[in-house]
Design a protein around this motif. Structure first.
Motif, PDB file in Angstrom:
ATOM      1  N   LEU A 291      49.163   3.504  24.296  1.00 14.99           N
ATOM      2  CA  LEU A 291      49.297   3.467  25.978  1.00 14.99           C
ATOM      3  C   LEU A 291      48.702   2.636  26.739  1.00 14.99           C
ATOM      4  O   LEU A 291      48.409   2.324  27.545  1.00 14.99           O
ATOM      5  CB  LEU A 291      49.159   5.388  25.664  1.00 14.99           C
ATOM      6  N   ALA A 292      47.495   3.023  26.648  1.00 19.14           N
ATOM      7  CA  ALA A 292      46.049   2.031  27.679  1.00 19.14           C
ATOM      8  C   ALA A 292      46.052   0.016  26.639  1.00 19.14           C
ATOM      9  O   ALA A 292      45.495   0.170  27.657  1.00 19.14           O
ATOM     10  CB  ALA A 292      44.693   2.514  27.101  1.00 19.14           C
ATOM     11  N   ALA A 293      46.656   0.195  25.567  1.00 18.41           N
ATOM     12  CA  ALA A 293      45.764  -1.778  25.250  1.00 18.41           C
ATOM     13  C   ALA A 293      47.385  -1.869  24.434  1.00 18.41           C
ATOM     14  O   ALA A 293      47.400  -2.402  23.150  1.00 18.41           O
ATOM     15  CB  ALA A 293      44.694  -1.587  24.812  1.00 18.41           C
ATOM     16  N   ASP A 296      47.339  -5.300  21.360  1.00 17.13           N
ATOM     17  CA  ASP A 296      46.216  -4.953  20.302  1.00 17.13           C
ATOM     18  C   ASP A 296      46.841  -4.578  19.749  1.00 17.13           C
ATOM     19  O   ASP A 296      46.512  -4.815  18.202  1.00 17.13           O
ATOM     20  CB  ASP A 296      45.269  -5.008  21.444  1.00 17.13           C
ATOM     21  N   GLU A 297      46.610  -3.210  20.250  1.00 19.53           N
ATOM     22  CA  GLU A 297      47.504  -2.351  19.137  1.00 19.53           C
ATOM     23  C   GLU A 297      48.314  -2.496  17.938  1.00 19.53           C
ATOM     24  O   GLU A 297      48.410  -2.284  16.831  1.00 19.53           O
ATOM     25  CB  GLU A 297      46.925  -0.201  19.572  1.00 19.53           C
ATOM     26  N   ILE A 298      49.610  -2.823  18.494  1.00 20.63           N
ATOM     27  CA  ILE A 298      50.865  -3.680  17.721  1.00 20.63           C
ATOM     28  C   ILE A 298      50.418  -4.414  17.121  1.00 20.63           C
ATOM     29  O   ILE A 298      50.547  -4.962  16.129  1.00 20.63           O
ATOM     30  CB  ILE A 298      52.024  -3.555  19.334  1.00 20.63           C
ATOM     31  N   ALA A 299      50.003  -5.509  17.696  1.00 18.87           N
ATOM     32  CA  ALA A 299      49.191  -6.524  16.540  1.00 18.87           C
ATOM     33  C   ALA A 299      48.507  -5.524  15.549  1.00 18.87           C
ATOM     34  O   ALA A 299      48.560  -6.329  14.524  1.00 18.87           O
ATOM     35  CB  ALA A 299      48.596  -7.533  17.588  1.00 18.87           C
ATOM     36  N   ALA A 300      47.649  -5.614  15.793  1.00 20.25           N
ATOM     37  CA  ALA A 300      46.500  -4.801  14.978  1.00 20.25           C
ATOM     38  C   ALA A 300      46.877  -4.194  14.131  1.00 20.25           C
ATOM     39  O   ALA A 300      46.809  -4.777  12.667  1.00 20.25           O
ATOM     40  CB  ALA A 300      45.240  -3.383  15.139  1.00 20.25           C
ATOM     41  N   ALA A 301      48.215  -3.507  14.135  1.00 13.83           N
ATOM     42  CA  ALA A 301      49.271  -2.383  13.257  1.00 13.83           C
ATOM     43  C   ALA A 301      49.723  -3.621  12.098  1.00 13.83           C
ATOM     44  O   ALA A 301      50.065  -3.209  11.172  1.00 13.83           O
ATOM     45  CB  ALA A 301      49.978  -1.288  14.021  1.00 13.83           C
ATOM     46  N   GLY A 338      56.296   8.977  25.543  1.00 16.03           N
ATOM     47  CA  GLY A 338      57.278   9.165  23.937  1.00 16.03           C
ATOM     48  C   GLY A 338      58.235   7.343  23.789  1.00 16.03           C
ATOM     49  O   GLY A 338      58.094   6.805  22.696  1.00 16.03           O
ATOM     50  N   HIS A 339      58.676   6.845  24.926  1.00 18.26           N
ATOM     51  CA  HIS A 339      59.236   5.501  25.233  1.00 18.26           C
ATOM     52  C   HIS A 339      58.069   4.094  24.653  1.00 18.26           C
ATOM     53  O   HIS A 339      58.989   3.759  24.271  1.00 18.26           O
ATOM     54  CB  HIS A 339      59.926   5.622  26.528  1.00 18.26           C
ATOM     55  N   ALA A 340      57.216   4.781  24.869  1.00 16.32           N
ATOM     56  CA  ALA A 340      55.875   3.496  24.594  1.00 16.32           C
ATOM     57  C   ALA A 340      56.121   3.555  23.736  1.00 16.32           C
ATOM     58  O   ALA A 340      55.863   2.109  22.566  1.00 16.32           O
ATOM     59  CB  ALA A 340      54.437   4.000  25.787  1.00 16.32           C
ATOM     60  N   ILE A 341      55.382   5.113  22.942  1.00 14.76           N
ATOM     61  CA  ILE A 341      55.705   4.827  21.300  1.00 14.76           C
ATOM     62  C   ILE A 341      56.746   4.640  20.530  1.00 14.76           C
ATOM     63  O   ILE A 341      56.759   3.705  19.798  1.00 14.76           O
ATOM     64  CB  ILE A 341      55.056   5.838  21.020  1.00 14.76           C
ATOM     65  N   GLU A 342      57.399   5.103  21.126  1.00  9.53           N
ATOM     66  CA  GLU A 342      59.300   3.732  20.252  1.00  9.53           C
ATOM     67  C   GLU A 342      59.265   3.148  20.128  1.00  9.53           C
ATOM     68  O   GLU A 342      59.320   2.168  19.696  1.00  9.53           O
ATOM     69  CB  GLU A 342      60.664   4.583  20.932  1.00  9.53           C
ATOM     70  N   THR A 343      59.540   2.094  21.611  1.00  9.69           N
ATOM     71  CA  THR A 343      59.135   0.389  21.407  1.00  9.69           C
ATOM     72  C   THR A 343      57.554  -0.162  20.699  1.00  9.69           C
ATOM     73  O   THR A 343      58.162  -0.565  20.323  1.00  9.69           O
ATOM     74  CB  THR A 343      58.552   0.372  23.386  1.00  9.69           C
ATOM     75  N   ALA A 344      56.729   0.697  20.595  1.00  9.57           N
ATOM     76  CA  ALA A 344      55.706  -0.013  20.073  1.00  9.57           C
ATOM     77  C   ALA A 344      56.311   0.378  18.315  1.00  9.57           C
ATOM     78  O   ALA A 344      55.553  -0.811  18.049  1.00  9.57           O
ATOM     79  CB  ALA A 344      54.317   0.933  19.772  1.00  9.57           C
ATOM     80  N   ALA A 370      65.137   3.884  18.323  1.00  7.38           N
ATOM     81  CA  ALA A 370      64.713   2.471  19.258  1.00  7.38           C
ATOM     82  C   ALA A 370      64.454   1.499  18.160  1.00  7.38           C
ATOM     83  O   ALA A 370      64.998   0.150  17.907  1.00  7.38           O
ATOM     84  CB  ALA A 370      63.364   2.579  19.445  1.00  7.38           C
ATOM     85  N   ALA A 371      64.481   1.706  16.607  1.00  4.93           N
ATOM     86  CA  ALA A 371      63.809   0.412  15.847  1.00  4.93           C
ATOM     87  C   ALA A 371      65.032  -0.419  15.258  1.00  4.93           C
ATOM     88  O   ALA A 371      65.603  -1.187  14.886  1.00  4.93           O
ATOM     89  CB  ALA A 371      63.642   0.939  14.641  1.00  4.93           C
ATOM     90  N   VAL A 372      65.937   1.164  15.315  1.00  3.60           N
ATOM     91  CA  VAL A 372      67.539  -0.188  14.897  1.00  3.60           C
ATOM     92  C   VAL A 372      68.274  -0.827  15.674  1.00  3.60           C
ATOM     93  O   VAL A 372      68.641  -2.340  15.824  1.00  3.60           O
ATOM     94  CB  VAL A 372      68.928   1.065  14.597  1.00  3.60           C
ATOM     95  N   ASP A 373      68.104  -0.475  17.773  1.00  3.23           N
ATOM     96  CA  ASP A 373      68.932  -1.676  18.290  1.00  3.23           C
ATOM     97  C   ASP A 373      67.418  -2.523  18.111  1.00  3.23           C
ATOM     98  O   ASP A 373      68.559  -3.836  18.370  1.00  3.23           O
ATOM     99  CB  ASP A 373      68.312  -0.549  19.667  1.00  3.23           C
ATOM    100  N   ARG A 374      66.485  -2.566  17.642  1.00  8.33           N
ATOM    101  CA  ARG A 374      65.058  -3.436  18.005  1.00  8.33           C
ATOM    102  C   ARG A 374      66.155  -4.804  16.811  1.00  8.33           C
ATOM    103  O   ARG A 374      66.246  -6.070  17.194  1.00  8.33           O
ATOM    104  CB  ARG A 374      63.918  -3.363  18.007  1.00  8.33           C
ATOM    105  N   LEU A 375      66.331  -3.973  16.334  1.00 14.37           N
ATOM    106  CA  LEU A 375      66.985  -5.451  14.514  1.00 14.37           C
ATOM    107  C   LEU A 375      67.925  -5.548  15.113  1.00 14.37           C
ATOM    108  O   LEU A 375      68.831  -6.367  13.876  1.00 14.37           O
ATOM    109  CB  LEU A 375      66.625  -4.470  13.369  1.00 14.37           C
TER     110      LEU A 375
END
Ligand SMILES: Nc1ncnc2c1ncn2[C@@H]1O[C@H](COP(=O)(O)OP(=O)(O)O)[C@@H](O)[C@H]1O
Ligand SMILES: O=C(O)[C@@H](O)C(=O)COP(=O)(O)O
Length: 426
Positions: A291-293, A296-301, A338-344, A370-375
């Motif tokens: 949520l804060a960064a 960066d956290e997504i790229a690291a994962a 919830g929304h930010a984590i689903e996006t990530a 969220a995953a199926v929509d993005r795919l």
């Protein structure tokens, strides 16, 4: 293609759960993601389950999306439309089960609607209008801690009334045990007193068979996979469908890499993650940092997973226990976190597919949506069952080529679910 049964599911895991039940009971079924584009070639089927992501959106948005899907399903020939909700009645006082059910009923000309989330195979039963999850009333079950819709009341008549315009009645087990004719008499009697929706008790599959027979005589019903079972068996018994589905064709190997993404904070998922940790690399995302960064956290994962994935399946999870979830929510708000984590998690899933993942397990209903929509996957064929309520899914019309997925409802599956799923996805 003229279908016999249409369904609108309020989330994507719920859609695959229902599609699984319909397939197991003989209906050739396809799961679409939203209303499919007319150019998508769908197979010849008995039932279509349209997956929507409308469980946790504003009621007016849910009503608009569901009524549009209903129109499309009627155009495909559906005589009956089941609104698939969660077997734990996931909703809030703002909706969306009541508003959507009332809108679908009005669109179909009105009349009393049967409503039951009972799904005995997974321990969901309804008695005197009260929902039990395993041996516990809903409000004492793990659903009391759900991140988006904590359930604090087990009385479904009361819950549904709070979110609806019309009156809500009860068809109790005594009427259901007396058979379809008694249920019909009771439903008609309730309708004449102004009741628009009736919660129906159901403990055993035979109760759902009784309800399915009567529901099929009406244009709309609302329920979980248990009611789907009742409707499917009623269709087969009536001779309108020949019970030919098997699901085997959907499971042909696709190869590629495999991964598991989890945003479910349900008790069953938390246990499954603990077990997976002993068997494969598991990355626990730091939701606070997400949520804060965010980027960066997504790229690291993605980089962590990219380093390991060619050696075998990896798990990336945002999931956390109730105390951690509520601390995060009190800081950032329930919907925003919830929304930010689903996006990530959806970005991570899509990046892993870019890197060659073709077998993907997603834990959590909103997370899966969220995953199926993005795919941008347009539809699924239904394969064999991994655990009650969770089938293997094969993509239809996917631009990345054929993939196998499992969309796991938070509370479903045994503790070895993730390895069991991957063992069936080759
Ligand atoms: N650590 C966390 N803190 C707060 N919310 C979280 C956390 N991890 C995941 N979430 C959110 O919790 C919700 C879980 O819902 P969902 O994916 O439907 O799971 P389930 O199927 O278990 O209900 C999602 O909105 C997800 O983004
Ligand atoms: O009916 C059910 O329990 C499931 O099909 C379902 O909808 C569960 O929802 P999520 O746990 O949010 O996936």
């Amino acid at each position: 293609m003229a279908i016999s049964l249409g369904s609108i599911a309020d989330d994507y895991t719920g859609a695959s759960d229902l599609a699984n039940t319909l397939t197991k009971n003989g209906l050739r079924t396809v799961q679409t993601v939203g209303i499919p584009d007319p150019s998508l070639a769908l197979p010849d089927v008995d039932a279509v389950v349209v997956s929507l992501k409308i469980r946790s959106v504003p009621a007016s948005e849910a009503v608009n999306a569901a009524t549009e899907a209903e129109r499309w399903l009627r155009q495909q020939g559906a005589g009956h439309v089941l609104y698939k909700i969660c077997s734990t009645f996931d909703s809030t006082d703002a909706g969306n089960i009541g508003p959507v059910t009332e809108a679908l009923s009005e669109a179909a000309g009105g009349g009393g609607v049967l409503v039951t989330p009972a799904f005995p195979e997974t321990g969901r039963t309804v008695y005197l209008g009260h929902l039990f999850v395993g041996g516990q009333p809903l409000n004492e079950s793990p659903l009391k801690d759900h991140p988006l819709n904590p359930m604090h009341d087990a009385n479904l008549v009361r819950i549904l009334a709070r979110q609806s315009r019309g009156a809500v009645g009860l068809i109790d087990l005594a009427a259901i045990a007396a058979g379809p004719a008694a249920v019909k008499v009771k439903l008609d009697a309730l309708s004449t007193t102004g009741v628009t929706m009736a919660i129906a008790d159901a403990i055993f599959e035979r109760d759902l068979e009784t309800l399915g027979e009567i529901a099929l005589e009406t244009p709309v019903s609302t329920g979980a996979s248990g009611l789907g079972l009742g409707l499917a068996r009623a269709l087969v018994r009536s001779g309108r469908i020949s019970a030919s589905a098997t699901g085997e064709d959907a499971i042909r190997p696709v190869g590629g890499l495999s991964a598991i993404i989890s945003g479910s904070c349900s008790k069953a998922t938390l246990r499954q993650l603990d077990v997976a940790e002993r068997l494969m690399p598991v990355l626990r995302l730091d939701p606070e940092r997400l949520l804060a960064a965010g980027p960066d956290e997504i790229a690291a994962a993605i980089s962590w997973a990219g380093d390991r994935i060619s050696a075998g399946p990896v798990v990336v999870a945002a999931s956390a226990a109730p105390g951690t979830v509520s601390r995060l929510q009190s800081q950032y708000g329930r919907e925003a976190s919830g929304h930010a984590i689903e996006t990530a998690t959806s970005i991570i899933a899509a990046e892993l597919v870019e890197r060659g993942v073709r077998r993907l397990v997603v834990a959590g209903g909103e997370t899966s949506g969220a995953a199926v929509d993005r795919l941008a996957i347009p539809a699924f064929l239904i394969g064999p069952e991994i655990a009650p309520g969770v089938p293997v899914l094969r993509t239809v019309g996917n631009t990345q080529g054929d993939m196998l997925l499992a969309l796991k409802s938070g509370n479903f599956g045994g503790e070895d679910f993730f390895t069991a799923a991957l063992a069936m996805m080759r």
